[in-house]
Scaffold this active site. Structure first.
Site, PDB file in Angstrom:
ATOM      1  CG  HIS A  54      40.778  36.976  43.132  1.00  0.00           C
ATOM      2  ND1 HIS A  54      40.203  37.831  42.220  1.00  0.00           N
ATOM      3  CD2 HIS A  54      39.859  36.000  43.362  1.00  0.00           C
ATOM      4  CE1 HIS A  54      38.987  37.405  41.911  1.00  0.00           C
ATOM      5  NE2 HIS A  54      38.758  36.288  42.581  1.00  0.00           N
ATOM      6  CG  HIS A  56      39.022  32.631  43.734  1.00  0.00           C
ATOM      7  ND1 HIS A  56      38.007  33.379  44.290  1.00  0.00           N
ATOM      8  CD2 HIS A  56      39.637  31.999  44.772  1.00  0.00           C
ATOM      9  CE1 HIS A  56      38.004  33.209  45.601  1.00  0.00           C
ATOM     10  NE2 HIS A  56      38.995  32.382  45.921  1.00  0.00           N
ATOM     11  CG  ASP A  58      36.192  32.698  38.663  1.00  0.00           C
ATOM     12  OD1 ASP A  58      37.024  32.543  39.570  1.00  0.00           O
ATOM     13  OD2 ASP A  58      35.156  33.399  38.799  1.00  0.00           O
ATOM     14  CG  HIS A  59      38.945  36.174  38.755  1.00  0.00           C
ATOM     15  ND1 HIS A  59      38.475  37.427  38.427  1.00  0.00           N
ATOM     16  CD2 HIS A  59      37.932  35.563  39.431  1.00  0.00           C
ATOM     17  CE1 HIS A  59      37.232  37.569  38.890  1.00  0.00           C
ATOM     18  NE2 HIS A  59      36.899  36.449  39.506  1.00  0.00           N
ATOM     19  CG  HIS A 110      36.578  37.544  46.809  1.00  0.00           C
ATOM     20  ND1 HIS A 110      35.381  36.893  46.971  1.00  0.00           N
ATOM     21  CD2 HIS A 110      37.155  36.993  45.704  1.00  0.00           C
ATOM     22  CE1 HIS A 110      35.231  35.994  46.017  1.00  0.00           C
ATOM     23  NE2 HIS A 110      36.303  36.037  45.235  1.00  0.00           N
ATOM     24  CG  ASP A 134      35.438  38.194  42.220  1.00  0.00           C
ATOM     25  OD1 ASP A 134      35.166  38.763  41.144  1.00  0.00           O
ATOM     26  OD2 ASP A 134      35.461  36.955  42.332  1.00  0.00           O
ATOM     27  CG  HIS A 172      32.069  37.559  38.762  1.00  0.00           C
ATOM     28  ND1 HIS A 172      32.037  36.305  38.194  1.00  0.00           N
ATOM     29  CD2 HIS A 172      33.109  37.551  39.631  1.00  0.00           C
ATOM     30  CE1 HIS A 172      33.007  35.560  38.707  1.00  0.00           C
ATOM     31  NE2 HIS A 172      33.676  36.305  39.582  1.00  0.00           N
TER      32      HIS A 172
END
Length: 282
Positions: A54, A56, A58-59, A110, A134, A172
């Site tokens: 996805h 975001h 941090d990904h 998410h 996530d 995570h």
């Protein structure tokens, strides 16, 4: 097929999946590209594609730099907001990297464009792998940020239909807090109690808790147990999407009430198939 688990940032995981015969490799959720390339070089593999779950930060934050360092690299995902995306994937689409098959599973909730990836090899004794980002975490799931509880329920229900031996590689390291919440939901669940004890030991040793398996998740993950009577009783709801919605709300309150946990000082680890089965995963 070999999977290397790479802890990055505060509590994220990125992955390198290696087809051992052709030495072709695929990365999942690249957050720190230089660290990834160090491992690619050390393994002597050819990186051909990035699978992003996805959009975001941090990904997907590492995609632009990785694309710059590796011109022509395929950056794949389901959301046009993903950095440096070269091709948008569709639900049910299948890819092939050497002997590795990849089935793309759209799992909104998410985010609206969240994609999970199911990988397997034909005629291989190793179990298949699910890279769930996530959507599904060990003993939990991601926050429902861009979808409804019904969408999140349908996404988790679809993932739950995959073979029980499927290894779950999530986005995570939230396992300890997830299990503490699961124990609040089902205080009499022996599987939760055993897994929590195991996770505490992993935390003390500064080692990851991934992968789990889907079969295990069905025993202790409350978000996959919305039809179970103790979970329905905890939420006061009967319909599975309603149960899931209350679980998400209660999980958010649980996180807010808890004291901030120091992130694990995890060293870079490469976990390969069979490693976790060498010791009790409970």
């Amino acid at each position: 097929m070999k999977v290397k688990v790479i802890p990055v940032l505060e509590d994220n995981y990125m992955y390198l999946v290696i087809e051992e015969l052709t030495r072709e490799a695929v990365a999942v959720d690249v957050a720190v590209p230089k660290r990834l390339l160090e491992i690619v070089g050390r393994e002597g593999v050819s990186l051909t594609a990035v699978l992003t779950t996805h959009h975001h930060w941090d990904h997907a934050r590492g995609n632009p730099e990785l694309a710059r360092l590796r011109p022509g690299l395929a950056v794949l995902g389901a959301d046009e907001r993903i950095f440096s995306l070269t091709r948008r994937l569709a639900h049910g689409e299948e890819l092939r990297f050497g002997a590795i098959h990849v089935r793309c599973l759209l799992t909104p909730g998410h985010t609206s464009g969240h994609m999970s990836y199911f990988l397997w090899e034909d005629d291989c004794p190793d179990p298949p792998a699910l890279f769930s980002g996530d959507a599904l975490l060990v003993a939990g799931c991601g926050s429902c940020l861009e979808g409804s509880a019904q969408q999140m329920y349908q996404s988790l229900a679809e993932l739950s239909t995959l073979p029980p031996e499927t290894k779950v590689f999530c986005g995570h390291e939230h396992t300890l807090s997830n299990l503490e919440f699961a124990q609040k939901v089902e205080p009499c669940n022996d599987h939760v109690r055993a897994k929590l004890s195991w996770a505490k030991k992993r935390d003390e040793d500064d080692v990851p808790t991934v992968p789990s398996t889907l079969g295990e998740e069905r025993l202790y993950n409350p978000f996959l147990r919305v039809a179970e009577e103790p979970v329905r009783k905890f939420t006061g709801k009967a319909g599975p999407a309603d149960v899931l919605e209350v679980l998400c709300e209660e999980r958010a309150r649980f996180e807010q009430a808890g004291e901030p946990r120091q992130p694990q000082a995890r060293a870079l680890l490469a976990l390969q198939w069979g490693l976790l089965s060498a010791a009790p995963n409970k």
